[in-house]
Design an enzyme around this catalytic site. Structure first.
Site, PDB file in Angstrom:
ATOM      1  CD1 TRP A   1      -7.957  10.371   1.506  1.00 42.47           C
ATOM      2  CD2 TRP A   1      -7.710   8.184   1.933  1.00 42.47           C
ATOM      3  NE1 TRP A   1      -6.679  10.171   1.976  1.00 42.47           N
ATOM      4  CE2 TRP A   1      -6.503   8.847   2.250  1.00 42.47           C
ATOM      5  CE3 TRP A   1      -7.782   6.807   2.118  1.00 42.47           C
ATOM      6  CZ2 TRP A   1      -5.374   8.170   2.736  1.00 42.47           C
ATOM      7  CZ3 TRP A   1      -6.661   6.130   2.607  1.00 42.47           C
ATOM      8  CH2 TRP A   1      -5.487   6.813   2.913  1.00 42.47           C
TER       9      TRP A   1
ATOM     10  CG  ASP B   1      -0.900  15.985   6.615  1.00 48.06           C
ATOM     11  OD1 ASP B   1      -0.454  14.987   7.223  1.00 48.06           O
ATOM     12  OD2 ASP B   1      -2.044  16.022   6.125  1.00 48.06           O
TER      13      ASP B   1
ATOM     14  CG  ASP C   1      -0.889  11.545   1.774  1.00 48.33           C
ATOM     15  OD1 ASP C   1      -1.802  10.864   1.306  1.00 48.33           O
ATOM     16  OD2 ASP C   1      -1.023  12.260   2.773  1.00 48.33           O
TER      17      ASP C   1
ATOM     18  CD1 TRP D   1      -1.041   2.384   2.206  1.00 49.96           C
ATOM     19  CD2 TRP D   1      -2.814   1.765   0.979  1.00 49.96           C
ATOM     20  NE1 TRP D   1      -1.920   3.437   2.191  1.00 49.96           N
ATOM     21  CE2 TRP D   1      -3.021   3.085   1.458  1.00 49.96           C
ATOM     22  CE3 TRP D   1      -3.801   1.169   0.186  1.00 49.96           C
ATOM     23  CZ2 TRP D   1      -4.174   3.810   1.156  1.00 49.96           C
ATOM     24  CZ3 TRP D   1      -4.949   1.896  -0.105  1.00 49.96           C
ATOM     25  CH2 TRP D   1      -5.129   3.204   0.377  1.00 49.96           C
ATOM     26  CG  MET D   2       2.381   5.192  -2.234  1.00 48.70           C
ATOM     27  SD  MET D   2       3.377   5.384  -3.735  1.00 48.70           S
ATOM     28  CE  MET D   2       2.088   5.645  -4.959  1.00 48.70           C
TER      29      MET D   2
ATOM     30  CD  GLU E   1      -6.569  14.534   5.147  1.00 45.93           C
ATOM     31  OE1 GLU E   1      -6.701  13.772   6.113  1.00 45.93           O
ATOM     32  OE2 GLU E   1      -6.685  14.144   3.976  1.00 45.93           O
TER      33      GLU E   1
ATOM     34  CD1 TRP F   1      -3.370   4.746   5.036  1.00 43.80           C
ATOM     35  CD2 TRP F   1      -4.111   3.981   6.994  1.00 43.80           C
ATOM     36  NE1 TRP F   1      -2.952   5.616   6.022  1.00 43.80           N
ATOM     37  CE2 TRP F   1      -3.393   5.169   7.225  1.00 43.80           C
ATOM     38  CE3 TRP F   1      -4.671   3.313   8.085  1.00 43.80           C
ATOM     39  CZ2 TRP F   1      -3.224   5.714   8.502  1.00 43.80           C
ATOM     40  CZ3 TRP F   1      -4.501   3.850   9.355  1.00 43.80           C
ATOM     41  CH2 TRP F   1      -3.778   5.041   9.554  1.00 43.80           C
TER      42      TRP F   1
ATOM     43  CG  PHE G   1      -0.149  10.143   9.851  1.00 47.15           C
ATOM     44  CD1 PHE G   1       0.006   8.767   9.942  1.00 47.15           C
ATOM     45  CD2 PHE G   1      -1.425  10.681  10.084  1.00 47.15           C
ATOM     46  CE1 PHE G   1      -1.076   7.938  10.240  1.00 47.15           C
ATOM     47  CE2 PHE G   1      -2.505   9.857  10.374  1.00 47.15           C
ATOM     48  CZ  PHE G   1      -2.342   8.492  10.462  1.00 47.15           C
ATOM     49  CB  SER G   2       1.667  13.372   5.094  1.00 42.26           C
ATOM     50  OG  SER G   2       1.236  12.304   4.280  1.00 42.26           O
TER      51      SER G   2
HETATM   52  C1  FRU Z   1      -3.903  12.412   3.432  1.00 42.83           C
HETATM   53  C2  FRU Z   1      -3.659  11.853   4.811  1.00 42.83           C
HETATM   54  C3  FRU Z   1      -2.821  12.806   5.627  1.00 42.83           C
HETATM   55  C4  FRU Z   1      -2.169  11.892   6.626  1.00 42.83           C
HETATM   56  C5  FRU Z   1      -1.927  10.645   5.809  1.00 42.83           C
HETATM   57  C6  FRU Z   1      -2.017   9.372   6.590  1.00 42.83           C
HETATM   58  O1  FRU Z   1      -4.197  11.461   2.462  1.00 42.83           O
HETATM   59  O2  FRU Z   1      -4.888  11.572   5.438  1.00 42.83           O
HETATM   60  O3  FRU Z   1      -3.552  13.854   6.210  1.00 42.83           O
HETATM   61  O4  FRU Z   1      -0.985  12.434   7.152  1.00 42.83           O
HETATM   62  O5  FRU Z   1      -2.883  10.655   4.776  1.00 42.83           O
HETATM   63  O6  FRU Z   1      -1.606   8.269   5.836  1.00 42.83           O
END
Ligand code: FRU
Length: 484
Positions: free
Chosen positions: A289, A153, A22, A19-20, A204, A46, A78-79
């Site tokens: 999403w 983020d 952001d 899985w990938m 985000e 995810w 996270f991102s």
């Molecule tokens: C955006 C997000 C970010 C978060 C990440 C988690 O797609 O929801 O806000 O950091 O993905 O994987």
């Protein structure tokens, strides 16, 4: 054989397996573009997030590297973003060997389950070997949470006007701006957004940068904000604001809501730090999403958009953020067909057959009149693009484009977009297809549309028609060389 599974992109970045989501930590250093990404190495849905890593010298060919960041006791990774701390302001490296620094969000799962609201904090990691291996900063987190559920983020960058580091992150329904001298101690400066822009979902993946306005001496700041849900064609999408930023606060007079891409599958996109020639290069996650976890691929899930160069132009007295494939993409093109002039008679279909439109680029210029393009295959999958010159509307109909039934919203509706900023008498069409995606650029990216598609067989037919008489010029079909 690797990278030969059904639907596997041949010239877009996708992880070898699993899985990938952001793109993260996009930074250029010493001839190398680093791409990190939200990665779950144990499944194709995810899960506990890591940062995967890949590098490229041309933004087209990628080398997979080992996982850069693993979850730790403070949470999942996270991102976030990355910079090169050239002057060693952080003290984590030396002047001779400046550290590469990643700032990301820690997501504490236990805290979330326990009903707390402060489970997202910002952490720092650094590399002393140009991105190969990463160390976590001992005193993480560097930015604590005062009780905002969605607090994440961080995009950090060097602000050459104020000679300070800046950070922009999101906090639920707004963005927050911070400054720092050393990338470790951050000072809150201001916030932006609760009463402006689209708010169909949480904010985000912010980004902010300055661009020159084409054909003028003006410069403007662009703030990117992804939201999920709330995009015009459903699910997740990325809006932008044009304004001014003094290093502390962002101001805009913008009234309308603007989207960087009007297709359903370009999310969480941000830009590179430290690029040569001041180029502003964007990569987005080519999914949504609403159905990201349901798409019919095996072994891996999802791909990035083509890297795109961003530019600003004033059209209709309004700032427009343009995006189109980076220059090196052209090197992948192999000419298969070209025609200078193609007259289209009213209600008469012109049909091209080609062995595989699913790894091709189709380009042409057409007078600004109604135009319908249909890609199809032997099993009657069809993808329909339609420009309505009177309504100034562009639509993508993927309802019958192939496999669509893996999730309800994917093939439910025709995606319509008003395109008032197409003001020219001839329109440039550029259409890039890579097995499970289509990217459309009108007038060099004044509008772009990115969508996933899952045809059961490659499209082999393209028909062009109109209810008006028109002329199409400079038609080219290119095969696109694979990169793996
Ligand atoms: C955006 C997000 C970010 C978060 C990440 C988690 O797609 O929801 O806000 O950091 O993905 O994987």
């Amino acid at each position: 054989e690797k990278y030969k599974e059904p639907f596997r992109p041949q010239f877009h970045f996708s992880p070898e397996k699993k899985w990938m989501n952001d793109p993260n930590g996009m930074v250029y250093y010493k001839g190398i573009y680093h791409l990190f990404y939200q990665y779950y190495p144990d499944d194709i849905v995810w899960g506990p997030m890591h940062w995967g890593h890949a590098t490229s010298t041309d933004l087209i060919h990628w080398t997979h590297k080992k996982i850069a960041l693993f979850p730790d006791k403070l949470g999942m990774i996270f991102s976030g973003s990355a910079v090169v701390d050239i002057d060693n302001t952080s003290g984590l490296g030396t002047k001779e060997n400046p550290p590469m620094i990643a700032v990301f969000t820690y997501h504490d799962m236990a805290g979330e389950k326990g009903g707390r609201t402060d489970y997202q904090t910002q952490g720092l990691s650094y590399s002393l070997d140009e991105g190969e291996t990463w160390l976590k900063y001992e005193k993480n987190p560097i930015v604590k949470n005062s009780g905002v559920k969605d607090f994440r983020d961080p995009k950090v960058f060097w602000n050459n006007e104020t000679k300070l580091w800046n950070m922009v992150l999101v906090a639920g329904d707004h963005a927050q701006f911070y400054t720092s001298e050393n990338l470790i101690n951050w000072k809150f400066e201001s916030q932006f957004g609760e009463n402006i822009g689209a708010h169909g979902g949480v904010w985000e993946c912010p980004d902010i940068f300055k661009l020159k306005v084409a054909n003028s001496n003006e410069e403007k700041w662009v703030l990117l904000i992804s939201i999920n849900p709330g995009a015009p064609n459903g699910g997740s999408g990325t809006q932008y604001f044009i304004g001014d930023f003094d290093g502390k606060s962002f101001k805009t007079t913008q009234k309308d809501i603007k989207w960087i891409d009007n297709g359903a599958d370009n999310y969480a996109g941000v830009t590179y730090n430290n690029t040569p020639d001041n180029k502003r290069i964007f990569i987005g996650w080519m999914s949504n999403w609403s159905y990201a976890r349901d798409t019919p691929t095996k072994n891996w899930r999802s791909a990035m958009t083509l890297p795109r160069e961003l530019s600003l132009e004033k059209i209709n007295n309004n700032y427009v953020l343009k995006n189109s494939p980076v220059e090196p993409f052209k090197k992948q093109l192999v000419s298969e067909f070209s025609k200078d002039i193609l007259p289209i008679k009213p209600n008469q279909k012109v049909t091209f057959t080609y062995e595989n439109f699913n790894q091709s680029e189709v380009k042409f210029k057409a007078s600004s009149k109604n135009l319908k393009l249909v890609f199809s295959n032997e099993v009657n999958d069809s993808l329909v693009l339609n420009y309505d010159a009177v309504q100034k509307n562009f639509s993508i109909d993927r309802r019958h484009s192939g496999i669509v039934n893996f999730e309800k919203s994917f093939g439910e509706k025709i995606h319509n977009t008003k395109i008032p900023n197409i003001t020219t008498e001839t329109i440039d069409y550029q259409i890039v297809i890579d097995w499970s995606s289509i990217e459309i650029f009108l007038n060099g990216g004044v509008y772009s549309f990115t969508e996933q598609i899952f045809p059961s067989k490659p499209y082999t037919k393209l028909s062009i028609q109109s209810d008006e008489k028109l002329e199409i010029k400079n038609v080219t079909i290119h095969r696109i060389k694979g990169i793996w």
